[in-house]
Design an enzyme around this catalytic site. Structure first.
Site, PDB file in Angstrom:
ATOM      1  N   HIS A  80       0.870  -1.188   0.000  1.00 33.72           N
ATOM      2  CA  HIS A  80       0.000   0.000   0.000  1.00 33.72           C
ATOM      3  C   HIS A  80       0.916   1.251   0.000  1.00 33.72           C
ATOM      4  O   HIS A  80       0.960   2.002   0.968  1.00 33.72           O
ATOM      5  CB  HIS A  80      -0.889  -0.035   1.248  1.00 33.72           C
ATOM      6  N   ASP A 102      -2.506  -1.535  12.194  1.00 25.98           N
ATOM      7  CA  ASP A 102      -3.545  -1.648  11.160  1.00 25.98           C
ATOM      8  C   ASP A 102      -4.501  -2.753  11.622  1.00 25.98           C
ATOM      9  O   ASP A 102      -4.231  -3.457  12.604  1.00 25.98           O
ATOM     10  CB  ASP A 102      -2.853  -2.002   9.821  1.00 25.98           C
TER      11      ASP A 102
HETATM   12  N1  NVA Z   1      -4.440  -3.749   5.542  1.00 30.58           N
HETATM   13  C1  NVA Z   1      -5.728  -3.159   5.244  1.00 30.58           C
HETATM   14  C2  NVA Z   1      -5.572  -1.751   4.843  1.00 30.58           C
HETATM   15  C3  NVA Z   1      -6.851  -1.037   4.536  1.00 30.58           C
HETATM   16  C4  NVA Z   1      -6.630   0.373   4.051  1.00 30.58           C
HETATM   17  C5  NVA Z   1      -6.406  -3.974   4.143  1.00 30.58           C
HETATM   18  O1  NVA Z   1      -5.714  -4.393   3.207  1.00 30.58           O
HETATM   19  O2  NVA Z   1      -7.598  -4.195   4.241  1.00 30.58           O
HETATM   20  N1   CP Z   2      -6.343   3.803   4.297  1.00 28.82           N
HETATM   21  C1   CP Z   2      -7.059   3.496   3.209  1.00 28.82           C
HETATM   22  O1   CP Z   2      -6.531   3.138   2.153  1.00 28.82           O
HETATM   23  O2   CP Z   2      -8.392   3.643   3.383  1.00 28.82           O
HETATM   24  P1   CP Z   2      -9.550   3.183   2.400  1.00 28.82           P
HETATM   25  O3   CP Z   2      -9.605   1.678   2.444  1.00 28.82           O
HETATM   26  O4   CP Z   2     -10.795   3.801   2.962  1.00 28.82           O
HETATM   27  O5   CP Z   2      -9.253   3.666   1.021  1.00 28.82           O
END
Ligand code: NVA
Ligand code: CP
Length: 323
Positions: A147, A239
């Protein structure tokens, strides 16, 4: 009827850099991050003082979401409009992506009609296939593995509050997920120390996360005890315990992660000036105590807002190069 020749098959202006993608944090050099972070501060300042900054008039961002989003959608969409461009929003359910059109074909078509593409999907390999067949820059809006836009915003936020992150200590408490993998790359690239504490069986993926050795002086160390990882840290971050796509493991994860809730004790063990970050969405009472995320050390709202400012700098850079 007369014949006409196809127009030059590139939407990039003359002198613009060749097509670059932003698929993982290690795609940019330390020097490029220096430029991008400065540029994001400049763009943010302009926006905050109501000065127009519209280098991307007539350009279109395609956003493809195969997973849910609030921040990524709003920040990219608002950001692109602010830069003078426009946005097309696609999801698996309302496009042919959900009806098995090959990703390569989708990339060829979408990148003929738009100028830059943001994708949120499952496997990194899917994003890479799209990028390989795209004529225009592709940005990772989150995959199972990485990310990068979020970590870019997190680092920008740290610098805004505390100055350079180089040489500082960041503690990651929780799942060895896409965020943790990206922190690992960022540590190597930007020269800070990363401490990673995950429950056994949920470690970071060293193979996908490790940046090439040539990337710089950053280092990381794993800790079985999250308290120990937080001791003296300059930034504590976490997270969700269950990322998108892993929902079937929710109950098992709740048990495995019970000791990996960032609480007031962990924050007290960190440096007195330590910040707390969370990419959001958060689950108070699971990965973080409400008193921490809603407390004085938390900068989660700045962190969320900064997604927009850094991504504006990123889109400008990918399309126009250094300004
Ligand atoms: N680790 C989380 C981040 C969400 C922004 C996911 O992948 O769902
Ligand atoms: N942090 C983040 O990417 O949030 P969303 O899943 O709401 O886009």
């Amino acid at each position: 009827m007369s014949y006409f020749k196809p127009a030059v098959p590139s939407t990039l202006p003359k002198g613009a850099p060749p097509v670059r993608h932003y698929l993982q944090f290690s795609d940019f050099s330390t020097e490029e991050y220096g430029y991008l972070l400065e540029r994001a501060a400049f763009i943010k300042q302009k926006f905050k003082t109501f000065q127009r900054h519209q280098p991307l008039v007539d350009r279109t961002l395609a956003m493809i979401f195969e997973k849910a989003s609030t921040r990524t959608r709003v920040s990219f969409e608002a950001g692109m409009y602010q830069l003078g461009g426009s946005v097309v929003h696609l999801t698996t359910g309302d496009s042919q992506l959900g009806r098995s059109e090959p990703i390569e074909d989708s990339a060829k078509v979408i990148s003929r009609m738009t100028d830059i593409v943001m994708i949120r999907t499952y496997e990194q390999s899917k994003l890479e296939s799209f990028a390989k067949h795209s004529r225009v820059p592709v940005i990772n809006g989150l995959t199972n593995e990485f990310h990068p836009c979020q970590i870019l915003a997190d680092i920008f936020t740290y610098i805004e509050h505390r100055g350079p992150i180089e040489g500082k200590t960041v503690a990651w408490v929780g799942d060895g997920n896409n965020m943790a993998n990206t922190w690992l790359q960022a540590a190597a690239q930007l020269g800070f120390h990363l401490r990673v504490s995950t429950p056994s069986g949920y470690e970071v993926n060293e193979v996908t996360a490790a940046a090439p050795a040539s990337m710089g002086a950053g280092s990381y160390k794993t800790y079985s005890d999250p308290m120990e990882a937080c001791a003296g840290a300059d930034l504590v971050t976490t997270d969700v315990w269950t990322s998108m796509g892993y929902e079937a493991e929710n109950e098992v994860r709740r048990k495995a992660f019970a000791a990996w809730c960032v609480d007031r004790k962990m924050m007290a063990a960190a440096a007195p000036s330590a910040l707390f970050m969370h990419c959001l969405p958060a689950h108070r009472g699971e990965e973080v105590e409400a008193e921490v995320i809603d407390g004085p050390q938390s900068v989660v709202w700045d962190e969320a807002e900064n997604r927009m400012h850094v991504q504006k700098a990123l889109m400008e850079y990918l399309l126009l190069g250094k300004q």
